[in-house]
Write a protein that holds these residues in place. Structure first.
Motif, PDB file in Angstrom:
ATOM      1  N   THR A   1       0.828  -1.218   0.000  1.00 19.40           N
ATOM      2  CA  THR A   1       0.000   0.000   0.000  1.00 19.40           C
ATOM      3  C   THR A   1       0.856   1.259   0.000  1.00 19.40           C
ATOM      4  N   GLU A   2       2.156   1.121   0.253  1.00 24.90           N
ATOM      5  CA  GLU A   2       3.079   2.252   0.233  1.00 24.90           C
ATOM      6  C   GLU A   2       4.339   1.821  -0.502  1.00 24.90           C
ATOM      7  N   PRO A   3       5.113   2.786  -0.992  1.00 29.56           N
ATOM      8  CA  PRO A   3       6.346   2.415  -1.698  1.00 29.56           C
ATOM      9  C   PRO A   3       7.304   1.657  -0.788  1.00 29.56           C
ATOM     10  N   TRP A   4       8.062   0.744  -1.376  1.00 28.21           N
ATOM     11  CA  TRP A   4       9.049  -0.029  -0.638  1.00 28.21           C
ATOM     12  C   TRP A   4      10.144   0.912  -0.134  1.00 28.21           C
ATOM     13  N   ASP A   5      10.584   0.755   1.117  1.00 28.64           N
ATOM     14  CA  ASP A   5      11.654   1.557   1.700  1.00 28.64           C
ATOM     15  C   ASP A   5      12.897   0.685   1.831  1.00 28.64           C
ATOM     16  N   PRO A   6      13.915   0.910   0.999  1.00 23.50           N
ATOM     17  CA  PRO A   6      15.105   0.059   1.046  1.00 23.50           C
ATOM     18  C   PRO A   6      16.102   0.458   2.145  1.00 23.50           C
ATOM     19  N   TYR A   7      15.743   1.373   3.034  1.00 28.79           N
ATOM     20  CA  TYR A   7      16.630   1.849   4.104  1.00 28.79           C
ATOM     21  C   TYR A   7      17.949   2.353   3.536  1.00 28.79           C
ATOM     22  N   ASP A   8      17.849   3.290   2.631  1.00 30.68           N
ATOM     23  CA  ASP A   8      19.027   3.961   2.119  1.00 30.68           C
ATOM     24  C   ASP A   8      18.696   5.442   1.949  1.00 30.68           C
ATOM     25  N   ILE A   9      19.658   6.218   1.484  1.00 25.62           N
ATOM     26  CA  ILE A   9      19.444   7.642   1.274  1.00 25.62           C
ATOM     27  C   ILE A   9      18.888   7.811  -0.141  1.00 25.62           C
TER      28      ILE A   9
ATOM     29  N   TYR B   1      29.238  13.747  15.095  1.00 25.93           N
ATOM     30  CA  TYR B   1      29.656  12.521  15.760  1.00 25.93           C
ATOM     31  C   TYR B   1      28.593  12.094  16.765  1.00 25.93           C
ATOM     32  N   ILE B   2      28.377  10.759  16.877  1.00 22.03           N
ATOM     33  CA  ILE B   2      27.567  10.215  17.959  1.00 22.03           C
ATOM     34  C   ILE B   2      28.485   9.346  18.803  1.00 22.03           C
ATOM     35  N   GLY B   3      28.183   9.208  20.069  1.00 24.49           N
ATOM     36  CA  GLY B   3      29.033   8.451  20.972  1.00 24.49           C
ATOM     37  C   GLY B   3      29.864   9.376  21.827  1.00 24.49           C
ATOM     38  N   GLY B   4      30.791   8.789  22.571  1.00 22.28           N
ATOM     39  CA  GLY B   4      31.604   9.554  23.502  1.00 22.28           C
ATOM     40  C   GLY B   4      33.042   9.656  23.053  1.00 22.28           C
ATOM     41  N   PRO B   5      33.869  10.409  23.825  1.00 23.12           N
ATOM     42  CA  PRO B   5      35.279  10.599  23.474  1.00 23.12           C
ATOM     43  C   PRO B   5      36.002   9.265  23.283  1.00 23.12           C
ATOM     44  N   GLY B   6      36.678   9.141  22.166  1.00 27.49           N
ATOM     45  CA  GLY B   6      37.419   7.925  21.858  1.00 27.49           C
ATOM     46  C   GLY B   6      36.556   6.790  21.347  1.00 27.49           C
ATOM     47  N   ASP B   7      35.260   6.982  21.311  1.00 26.67           N
ATOM     48  CA  ASP B   7      34.343   5.924  20.868  1.00 26.67           C
ATOM     49  C   ASP B   7      33.200   6.527  20.053  1.00 26.67           C
ATOM     50  N   GLU B   8      33.538   7.492  19.212  1.00 25.90           N
ATOM     51  CA  GLU B   8      32.496   8.165  18.444  1.00 25.90           C
ATOM     52  C   GLU B   8      32.484   7.697  16.987  1.00 25.90           C
ATOM     53  N   ILE B   9      31.340   7.892  16.354  1.00 30.91           N
ATOM     54  CA  ILE B   9      31.140   7.523  14.950  1.00 30.91           C
ATOM     55  C   ILE B   9      30.586   8.746  14.224  1.00 30.91           C
ATOM     56  N   MET B  10      31.145   9.046  13.063  1.00 32.49           N
ATOM     57  CA  MET B  10      30.670  10.173  12.246  1.00 32.49           C
ATOM     58  C   MET B  10      29.424   9.745  11.475  1.00 32.49           C
ATOM     59  N   VAL B  11      28.362  10.535  11.570  1.00 31.09           N
ATOM     60  CA  VAL B  11      27.123  10.258  10.857  1.00 31.09           C
ATOM     61  C   VAL B  11      26.690  11.480  10.054  1.00 31.09           C
TER      62      VAL B  11
ATOM     63  N   TYR C   1      22.727   8.222   8.917  1.00 28.48           N
ATOM     64  CA  TYR C   1      23.525   7.103   8.417  1.00 28.48           C
ATOM     65  C   TYR C   1      24.989   7.338   8.739  1.00 28.48           C
ATOM     66  N   THR C   2      25.745   6.250   8.959  1.00 27.47           N
ATOM     67  CA  THR C   2      27.177   6.400   9.202  1.00 27.47           C
ATOM     68  C   THR C   2      27.862   6.875   7.925  1.00 27.47           C
ATOM     69  N   VAL C   3      28.886   7.710   8.097  1.00 27.32           N
ATOM     70  CA  VAL C   3      29.649   8.180   6.942  1.00 27.32           C
ATOM     71  C   VAL C   3      30.402   7.008   6.333  1.00 27.32           C
ATOM     72  N   LYS C   4      31.037   6.198   7.186  1.00 26.49           N
ATOM     73  CA  LYS C   4      31.744   5.014   6.693  1.00 26.49           C
ATOM     74  C   LYS C   4      30.718   3.903   6.455  1.00 26.49           C
ATOM     75  N   ASP C   5      30.608   3.422   5.264  1.00 21.69           N
ATOM     76  CA  ASP C   5      29.766   2.295   4.862  1.00 21.69           C
ATOM     77  C   ASP C   5      28.262   2.576   4.837  1.00 21.69           C
ATOM     78  N   CYS C   6      27.815   3.776   5.202  1.00 17.22           N
ATOM     79  CA  CYS C   6      26.405   4.182   5.059  1.00 17.22           C
ATOM     80  C   CYS C   6      25.422   3.267   5.787  1.00 17.22           C
ATOM     81  N   TYR C   7      25.791   2.810   6.986  1.00 23.13           N
ATOM     82  CA  TYR C   7      24.869   2.003   7.784  1.00 23.13           C
ATOM     83  C   TYR C   7      23.749   2.881   8.330  1.00 23.13           C
ATOM     84  N   PRO C   8      22.510   2.388   8.337  1.00 22.30           N
ATOM     85  CA  PRO C   8      21.428   3.188   8.924  1.00 22.30           C
ATOM     86  C   PRO C   8      21.579   3.246  10.441  1.00 22.30           C
TER      87      PRO C   8
END
Length: 120
Positions: free
Chosen positions: A17-25, A36-46, A65-72
Motif C-alpha cells: 500500500t506504500e512504496p518499498w523503503d530500502p533503508y538507504d538515502i 559525531y555520535i558516541g563519547g570521546p574515543g568511541d564516536e562515529i561520524m554520521v 547514516y554512518t559516513v563510513k559504509d552508510c549504515y542506517p
C-alpha cells in the motif's frame, strides 16, 4: 507482500500500500548535517538527510547514516506534524546469515490475493 500464518503456512499475497523503503538515502534527499555520535574515543561520524526541499519548512522523512559504509542509524517518518514511525538500528551485521528466510513456503504458490483476518 506475502502474509504467512506460521503454524498452518496458509498464505495471502497482498499488494503493497506504500512504496518499498530500502533503508538507504534516496537520490533526491537533502543533506542536513554531519556530526559525531558516541563519547570521546568511541564516536562515529554520521550524516543526517531528509526529504525537505528548499523553501519548505517541514519534512516527512529524516534519516541518519554512518559516513563510513552508510549504515542506517535512525529513520523517522512524520505526517501532519506527528511522528508516525521512528526506527533505530543497532547490532547490525554484514550479509544475511540465512537468505532462505526470504523464500515463501510452497503454500504461497497458490496464495489468495486478500489479507487474512487479524486473528490468523
Amino acid at each position: 507482500m506475502f502474509q504467512i500464518e506460521e503454524v498452518t503456512k496458509l498464505c495471502s499475497k497482498i499488494a503493497l500500500t506504500e512504496p518499498w523503503d530500502p533503508y538507504d538515502i534516496p537520490d533526491n534527499s537533502t543533506y542536513e548535517d554531519q556530526y559525531y555520535i558516541g563519547g570521546p574515543g568511541d564516536e562515529i561520524m554520521v550524516q543526517e538527510w531528509s526529504d525537505r526541499k528548499p523553501a519548505r519548512k517541514f519534512e516527512s522523512w529524516v534519516g541518519v547514516y554512518t559516513v563510513k559504509d552508510c549504515y542506517p542509524v535512525q529513520e523517522t517518518y512524520t505526517k501532519n506534524y506527528s511522528v508516525t514511525t521512528s526506527t533505530r538500528f543497532f547490532d547490525l551485521q554484514m550479509g544475511i546469515s540465512d537468505p532462505s528466510v526470504f523464500t515463501p513456503p510452497s503454500t504461497c504458490q497458490r496464495a489468495q490475493p486478500k489479507r487474512m483476518r487479524a486473528e490468523c
